[in-house]
Design a protein around this motif. Structure first.
Motif, PDB file in Angstrom:
ATOM      1  N   VAL A 100     -60.755 -57.279  46.774  1.00 55.73           N
ATOM      2  CA  VAL A 100     -59.531 -56.509  46.562  1.00 55.73           C
ATOM      3  C   VAL A 100     -59.707 -55.632  45.321  1.00 55.73           C
ATOM      4  CG1 VAL A 100     -57.038 -56.610  46.239  1.00 55.73           C
ATOM      5  CG2 VAL A 100     -58.196 -58.380  47.606  1.00 55.73           C
ATOM      6  N   PHE A 101     -59.570 -54.326  45.524  1.00 55.76           N
ATOM      7  CA  PHE A 101     -59.738 -53.342  44.460  1.00 55.76           C
ATOM      8  C   PHE A 101     -58.403 -52.676  44.141  1.00 55.76           C
ATOM      9  CE2 PHE A 101     -63.865 -53.691  46.434  1.00 55.76           C
ATOM     10  CZ  PHE A 101     -64.745 -53.610  45.365  1.00 55.76           C
ATOM     11  N   ALA A 102     -58.252 -52.242  42.905  1.00 56.85           N
ATOM     12  CA  ALA A 102     -57.097 -51.424  42.530  1.00 56.85           C
ATOM     13  C   ALA A 102     -57.278 -50.050  43.158  1.00 56.85           C
ATOM     14  CB  ALA A 102     -57.010 -51.296  41.006  1.00 56.85           C
ATOM     15  N   ASP A 103     -56.202 -49.527  43.711  1.00 61.89           N
ATOM     16  CA  ASP A 103     -56.246 -48.194  44.313  1.00 61.89           C
ATOM     17  C   ASP A 103     -55.589 -47.202  43.363  1.00 61.89           C
ATOM     18  OD1 ASP A 103     -56.115 -45.876  45.783  1.00 61.89           O
ATOM     19  OD2 ASP A 103     -55.030 -46.753  47.465  1.00 61.89           O
ATOM     20  N   ASP A 104     -56.415 -46.377  42.759  1.00 60.65           N
ATOM     21  CA  ASP A 104     -55.913 -45.373  41.814  1.00 60.65           C
ATOM     22  C   ASP A 104     -55.520 -44.073  42.511  1.00 60.65           C
ATOM     23  OD1 ASP A 104     -58.336 -44.323  42.542  1.00 60.65           O
ATOM     24  OD2 ASP A 104     -59.136 -44.163  40.507  1.00 60.65           O
ATOM     25  N   ASN A 131     -49.284 -44.701  41.572  1.00 57.79           N
ATOM     26  CA  ASN A 131     -48.822 -46.085  41.621  1.00 57.79           C
ATOM     27  C   ASN A 131     -49.993 -47.009  41.375  1.00 57.79           C
ATOM     28  OD1 ASN A 131     -47.774 -48.560  42.169  1.00 57.79           O
ATOM     29  ND2 ASN A 131     -46.911 -48.019  44.155  1.00 57.79           N
ATOM     30  N   MET A 132     -50.034 -47.657  40.212  1.00 60.46           N
ATOM     31  CA  MET A 132     -51.162 -48.518  39.851  1.00 60.46           C
ATOM     32  C   MET A 132     -51.092 -49.883  40.530  1.00 60.46           C
ATOM     33  SD  MET A 132     -53.074 -46.616  38.140  1.00 60.46           S
ATOM     34  CE  MET A 132     -54.290 -47.760  37.520  1.00 60.46           C
ATOM     35  N   ASN A 133     -50.029 -50.158  41.293  1.00 59.53           N
ATOM     36  CA  ASN A 133     -49.904 -51.451  41.956  1.00 59.53           C
ATOM     37  C   ASN A 133     -50.499 -51.452  43.356  1.00 59.53           C
ATOM     38  OD1 ASN A 133     -48.586 -52.589  39.756  1.00 59.53           O
ATOM     39  ND2 ASN A 133     -46.615 -51.835  40.464  1.00 59.53           N
ATOM     40  N   ARG A 134     -51.020 -50.339  43.803  1.00 55.31           N
ATOM     41  CA  ARG A 134     -51.607 -50.268  45.128  1.00 55.31           C
ATOM     42  C   ARG A 134     -52.969 -50.940  45.123  1.00 55.31           C
ATOM     43  NH1 ARG A 134     -51.503 -44.337  47.082  1.00 55.31           N
ATOM     44  NH2 ARG A 134     -52.309 -45.382  48.919  1.00 55.31           N
ATOM     45  N   GLU A 135     -53.307 -51.523  46.271  1.00 60.56           N
ATOM     46  CA  GLU A 135     -54.570 -52.236  46.387  1.00 60.56           C
ATOM     47  C   GLU A 135     -55.280 -51.831  47.671  1.00 60.56           C
ATOM     48  OE1 GLU A 135     -53.162 -56.274  44.064  1.00 60.56           O
ATOM     49  OE2 GLU A 135     -53.434 -56.346  46.231  1.00 60.56           O
ATOM     50  N   PHE A 136     -56.596 -52.006  47.650  1.00 61.65           N
ATOM     51  CA  PHE A 136     -57.440 -51.780  48.821  1.00 61.65           C
ATOM     52  C   PHE A 136     -58.308 -53.016  48.986  1.00 61.65           C
ATOM     53  CE2 PHE A 136     -61.607 -50.745  50.492  1.00 61.65           C
ATOM     54  CZ  PHE A 136     -61.284 -50.159  51.705  1.00 61.65           C
ATOM     55  N   ALA A 137     -58.390 -53.541  50.202  1.00 66.30           N
ATOM     56  CA  ALA A 137     -59.194 -54.738  50.451  1.00 66.30           C
ATOM     57  C   ALA A 137     -60.220 -54.461  51.540  1.00 66.30           C
ATOM     58  CB  ALA A 137     -58.301 -55.901  50.863  1.00 66.30           C
ATOM     59  N   SER A 138     -61.398 -55.025  51.365  1.00 68.08           N
ATOM     60  CA  SER A 138     -62.466 -54.917  52.357  1.00 68.08           C
ATOM     61  C   SER A 138     -63.279 -56.204  52.357  1.00 68.08           C
ATOM     62  CB  SER A 138     -63.382 -53.737  52.035  1.00 68.08           C
ATOM     63  OG  SER A 138     -64.479 -53.702  52.944  1.00 68.08           O
ATOM     64  N   SER A 139     -63.754 -56.585  53.534  1.00 65.00           N
ATOM     65  CA  SER A 139     -64.655 -57.724  53.621  1.00 65.00           C
ATOM     66  C   SER A 139     -66.106 -57.265  53.753  1.00 65.00           C
ATOM     67  CB  SER A 139     -64.269 -58.620  54.805  1.00 65.00           C
ATOM     68  OG  SER A 139     -64.367 -57.905  56.016  1.00 65.00           O
ATOM     69  N   ASP A 140     -66.334 -55.953  53.718  1.00 66.01           N
ATOM     70  CA  ASP A 140     -67.679 -55.403  53.847  1.00 66.01           C
ATOM     71  C   ASP A 140     -68.390 -55.431  52.489  1.00 66.01           C
ATOM     72  OD1 ASP A 140     -69.591 -52.864  53.721  1.00 66.01           O
ATOM     73  OD2 ASP A 140     -69.405 -53.494  55.828  1.00 66.01           O
ATOM     74  N   LEU A 141     -69.486 -56.187  52.411  1.00 73.39           N
ATOM     75  CA  LEU A 141     -70.215 -56.342  51.155  1.00 73.39           C
ATOM     76  C   LEU A 141     -70.828 -55.027  50.677  1.00 73.39           C
ATOM     77  CD1 LEU A 141     -71.248 -58.268  48.930  1.00 73.39           C
ATOM     78  CD2 LEU A 141     -73.255 -58.653  50.370  1.00 73.39           C
ATOM     79  N   GLY A 142     -71.399 -54.256  51.585  1.00 77.08           N
ATOM     80  CA  GLY A 142     -72.018 -52.985  51.206  1.00 77.08           C
ATOM     81  C   GLY A 142     -71.019 -52.009  50.619  1.00 77.08           C
ATOM     82  N   LEU A 143     -69.902 -51.832  51.297  1.00 79.47           N
ATOM     83  CA  LEU A 143     -68.842 -50.950  50.805  1.00 79.47           C
ATOM     84  C   LEU A 143     -68.306 -51.447  49.473  1.00 79.47           C
ATOM     85  CD1 LEU A 143     -66.692 -48.729  50.948  1.00 79.47           C
ATOM     86  CD2 LEU A 143     -65.360 -50.253  52.431  1.00 79.47           C
ATOM     87  N   LEU A 190     -60.124 -56.384  41.548  1.00 80.73           N
ATOM     88  CA  LEU A 190     -59.032 -57.229  41.065  1.00 80.73           C
ATOM     89  C   LEU A 190     -59.276 -58.706  41.325  1.00 80.73           C
ATOM     90  CD1 LEU A 190     -56.013 -55.065  42.270  1.00 80.73           C
ATOM     91  CD2 LEU A 190     -56.996 -55.194  39.963  1.00 80.73           C
ATOM     92  N   ARG A 191     -59.760 -59.010  42.543  1.00 86.35           N
ATOM     93  CA  ARG A 191     -59.976 -60.414  42.898  1.00 86.35           C
ATOM     94  C   ARG A 191     -60.777 -60.499  44.197  1.00 86.35           C
ATOM     95  NH1 ARG A 191     -54.968 -58.875  43.754  1.00 86.35           N
ATOM     96  NH2 ARG A 191     -54.079 -59.022  45.840  1.00 86.35           N
ATOM     97  N   VAL A 192     -61.224 -61.711  44.460  1.00 85.47           N
ATOM     98  CA  VAL A 192     -61.894 -62.041  45.714  1.00 85.47           C
ATOM     99  C   VAL A 192     -61.048 -63.107  46.384  1.00 85.47           C
ATOM    100  CG1 VAL A 192     -64.004 -62.930  46.762  1.00 85.47           C
ATOM    101  CG2 VAL A 192     -64.149 -61.515  44.713  1.00 85.47           C
TER     102      VAL A 192
END
Length: 83
Positions: free
Chosen positions: A40-44, A2-14, A27-29
């Motif tokens: 926010v990153f795309a979750d492959d 599912n290419m519509n899944r997303e992962f978000a983190s506020s951790d700069l290092g990660l 994808l966006r900030v």
């Protein structure tokens, strides 16, 4: 997959580590509040493995790519318009 899944983190290092990996797409900030943002990153389907490897000290990234990713993310943090 599912290419519509997303992962978000506020951790700069990660987020820098993820951004420096080939094939991981930012994808966006998004502003969380006046002081924090979420990257926010795309979750492959493999992003959880990458995150786990990061926190376990097992994720390997190119040092120059990581440095450049941090610079890019910091620039995006300061360009996000806060309301």
């Amino acid at each position: 997959m599912n290419m519509n899944r997303e992962f978000a983190s506020s951790d700069l290092g990660l987020s820098g580590a993820l951004k420096s990996l080939q094939g991981t797409q930012l994808l966006r900030v998004e502003p969380i509040d006046a002081r924090r943002v979420a990257f926010v990153f795309a979750d492959d389907g493999t992003i959880n493995e990458k995150v786990e490897a990061y926190w376990n000290g097992k994720l390997q990234v190119d040092a120059l790519a990581y440095f450049n990713a941090l610079k890019l993310l910091k620039a995006q943090v300061f360009s996000v318009r806060r309301v």
